[in-house]
Design an enzyme around this catalytic site. Structure first.
Site, PDB file in Angstrom:
ATOM      1  N   LYS A  25      38.696  43.529  22.062  1.00  0.00           N
ATOM      2  CA  LYS A  25      40.092  43.965  21.981  1.00  0.00           C
ATOM      3  C   LYS A  25      40.799  43.441  20.750  1.00  0.00           C
ATOM      4  CE  LYS A  25      41.249  43.534  26.824  1.00  0.00           C
ATOM      5  NZ  LYS A  25      41.734  42.523  27.735  1.00  0.00           N
ATOM      6  N   LYS A  73      30.022  41.573  20.050  1.00  0.00           N
ATOM      7  CA  LYS A  73      30.512  42.359  21.194  1.00  0.00           C
ATOM      8  C   LYS A  73      31.745  43.201  20.822  1.00  0.00           C
ATOM      9  CE  LYS A  73      33.712  39.202  23.338  1.00  0.00           C
ATOM     10  NZ  LYS A  73      34.331  38.605  24.465  1.00  0.00           N
ATOM     11  N   LYS A 108      37.584  31.250  20.078  1.00  0.00           N
ATOM     12  CA  LYS A 108      38.955  31.702  19.818  1.00  0.00           C
ATOM     13  C   LYS A 108      39.745  30.708  18.982  1.00  0.00           C
ATOM     14  CE  LYS A 108      39.613  35.002  23.527  1.00  0.00           C
ATOM     15  NZ  LYS A 108      40.398  35.446  24.664  1.00  0.00           N
TER      16      LYS A 108
HETATM   17  P1  TYM Z   1      39.345  40.381  29.247  1.00  0.00           P
HETATM   18  O1  TYM Z   1      40.709  40.910  29.433  1.00  0.00           O
HETATM   19  O2  TYM Z   1      38.955  39.866  27.912  1.00  0.00           O
HETATM   20  O3  TYM Z   1      38.286  41.512  29.621  1.00  0.00           O
HETATM   21  C1  TYM Z   1      38.358  42.231  30.826  1.00  0.00           C
HETATM   22  C2  TYM Z   1      36.962  42.476  31.370  1.00  0.00           C
HETATM   23  O4  TYM Z   1      36.186  43.222  30.418  1.00  0.00           O
HETATM   24  C3  TYM Z   1      34.958  42.556  30.175  1.00  0.00           C
HETATM   25  N1  TYM Z   1      34.560  42.800  28.777  1.00  0.00           N
HETATM   26  C4  TYM Z   1      33.386  43.340  28.426  1.00  0.00           C
HETATM   27  N2  TYM Z   1      32.338  43.757  29.151  1.00  0.00           N
HETATM   28  C5  TYM Z   1      31.272  44.272  28.470  1.00  0.00           C
HETATM   29  N3  TYM Z   1      31.241  44.389  27.119  1.00  0.00           N
HETATM   30  C6  TYM Z   1      32.271  43.974  26.346  1.00  0.00           C
HETATM   31  N4  TYM Z   1      32.238  44.096  25.036  1.00  0.00           N
HETATM   32  C7  TYM Z   1      33.421  43.419  27.002  1.00  0.00           C
HETATM   33  N5  TYM Z   1      34.608  42.927  26.566  1.00  0.00           N
HETATM   34  C8  TYM Z   1      35.285  42.553  27.668  1.00  0.00           C
HETATM   35  C9  TYM Z   1      35.253  41.085  30.436  1.00  0.00           C
HETATM   36  O5  TYM Z   1      34.078  40.367  30.708  1.00  0.00           O
HETATM   37  C10 TYM Z   1      36.183  41.174  31.628  1.00  0.00           C
HETATM   38  O6  TYM Z   1      35.443  41.285  32.836  1.00  0.00           O
HETATM   39  N6  TYM Z   1      39.467  35.833  31.363  1.00  0.00           N
HETATM   40  C11 TYM Z   1      39.378  37.258  31.619  1.00  0.00           C
HETATM   41  C12 TYM Z   1      40.449  37.788  32.526  1.00  0.00           C
HETATM   42  C13 TYM Z   1      40.621  37.070  33.828  1.00  0.00           C
HETATM   43  C14 TYM Z   1      39.790  37.196  34.960  1.00  0.00           C
HETATM   44  C15 TYM Z   1      40.393  36.373  35.954  1.00  0.00           C
HETATM   45  C16 TYM Z   1      38.637  37.913  35.238  1.00  0.00           C
HETATM   46  C17 TYM Z   1      41.621  36.208  34.132  1.00  0.00           C
HETATM   47  N7  TYM Z   1      41.505  35.786  35.439  1.00  0.00           N
HETATM   48  C18 TYM Z   1      39.827  36.257  37.219  1.00  0.00           C
HETATM   49  C19 TYM Z   1      38.087  37.791  36.512  1.00  0.00           C
HETATM   50  C20 TYM Z   1      38.680  36.967  37.484  1.00  0.00           C
HETATM   51  C21 TYM Z   1      39.480  38.016  30.298  1.00  0.00           C
HETATM   52  O7  TYM Z   1      40.016  37.529  29.353  1.00  0.00           O
HETATM   53  O8  TYM Z   1      39.021  39.302  30.363  1.00  0.00           O
END
Ligand code: TYM
Length: 327
Positions: free
Chosen positions: A195, A192, A111
């Site tokens: 968003k 991947k 990032k």
């Molecule tokens: P975030 O918001 O980027 O994504 C949310 C969830 O979606 C999953 N994900 C994917 N899974 C499969 N294929 C993809 N292309 C893909 N893109 C995203 C992510 O792995 C995630 O599970 N840091 C985290 C948010 C967070 C969090 C937490 C998660 C903050 N605190 C505590 C679990 C526990 C994040 O940025 O996810």
């Protein structure tokens, strides 16, 4: 009941990767676990955001949680910033985490790449994530593959804390799908689905119109073989579409391979588009119903009240163990 916790950032377009990699799993788990799902709005602030847009996206994500089928009677849904213990514990854990560990985080490196400056928040982001999880004595964390390294760090921080100060935290286990842990971009299947992608052809958003979804799937990058076969290394495009089809229709990949033997990509993509549109339309219907009927604010308010009790218990113990003098 074991406790499950996970979070999603209220940024960009919530897409099929988020849904299939994590959020769909939340729904499956809610019957068998004490479930807590968070909208991690503080994490969204690690890059500059328009305040109004952040507020809208936060509400939108709350509606998505409900629209995918999370039941507020069974599951707690809340925003991270409404429980201040998240930030407080994050600071305490920053004093346990090591700079070397944060330097190794691949997501931070990705990032931050090519940017003149990055915020300190982007750097310490994984520690806030550790705080989210550890605050609730979480046992299971359903996430996509890209969060695996953050989960490992969370476990290391928890173990270090417990060894140094005494038992404060449950050591959480990640729960990562065997298939669908990394849904790939439609226009570039070696990357991947994301968003923050520049091109909307990268993803399928959960609020997109059937016509657009159809077009994106028909145009998805595949290969020149025209043979529907699961082989992520040599055929990343079609393997990704098979994964999506399998998860959306709950049909094993091998069954789909058989079904489309000799039929070619055109027929396969046409059916896939129909399956995806059907499933997404159900989500969209429920989204609109919640939007129209209202009540999402109450769900969030009650959620925050409920989890605050657990968070406070953890904070009391952590402060005592760390030697913060309280009168
Ligand atoms: P975030 O918001 O980027 O994504 C949310 C969830 O979606 C999953 N994900 C994917 N899974 C499969 N294929 C993809 N292309 C893909 N893109 C995203 C992510 O792995 C995630 O599970 N840091 C985290 C948010 C967070 C969090 C937490 C998660 C903050 N605190 C505590 C679990 C526990 C994040 O940025 O996810």
């Amino acid at each position: 009941m074991k406790r499950v916790f996970s979070g999603v950032q209220p940024t960009g377009t919530i897409h099929l990767g988020n849904y299939l990699g994590a959020m769909k799993r939340f729904v499956d788990l809610q019957d068998d676990y004490e479930s807590i799902f968070c909208i991690v709005d503080l994490h969204a602030l690690t890059v500059p955001r328009d305040p109004e847009e952040l507020r809208n996206k936060t509400r939108e994500l709350a509606l998505f949680y409900l629209a995918i089928g999370l039941d507020p009677e069974k599951t707690t849904i809340f925003t991270q910033s409404s429980v201040s213990a998240h930030s407080e514990l994050a600071w305490l854990l920053q004093c346990v985490a090591h700079v070397g560990e944060l330097n190794r985080m691949t997501q931070y490196k990705e990032k931050g790449q090519g940017k003149d400056t990055v915020t300190a928040g982007l750097y310490t982001y994984p520690v806030l994530m550790a705080a989210d999880i550890l605050l609730y004595q979480t046992e299971v964390v359903p996430v996509g593959e890209d969060q695996k390294q953050h989960l490992e760090l969370t476990r290391d921080i928890a173990q270090r804390f417990n060894n140094r100060y005494g038992e404060a935290f449950t050591i959480p286990e990640p729960l990562i799908n065997e298939i669908g842990a990394r849904i790939m971009a439609l226009d570039e299947p070696t990357k991947k689905m994301s968003k923050s992608a520049e091109s909307p052809n990268n993803y399928i958003g959960l609020l997109e119109e059937p016509k657009i979804i159809n077009k994106k799937i028909m145009r998805a990058v595949t290969d020149s073989e025209n043979e529907v076969r699961f082989d992520p290394e040599n055929k990343p495009g079609i393997s990704n579409l098979l994964t999506i089809y399998s998860l959306m229709s709950e049909t094993p990949v091998s069954e789909l391979e058989q079904k489309y033997q000799g039929l070619g990509y055109g027929a396969f993509k046409k059916d896939l588009a129909e399956v995806v549109v059907d499933r997404i339309s159900e989500i969209q219907d429920r989204y609109r119903r919640w939007e129209k009927d209202g009540g999402v604010e109450d769900v969030l308010r009650q959620g925050a009240e409920k989890v605050s009790v657990i968070a406070e218990e953890t904070m009391e113990r952590v402060k005592d163990l760390m030697g913060l003098y309280r009168v």
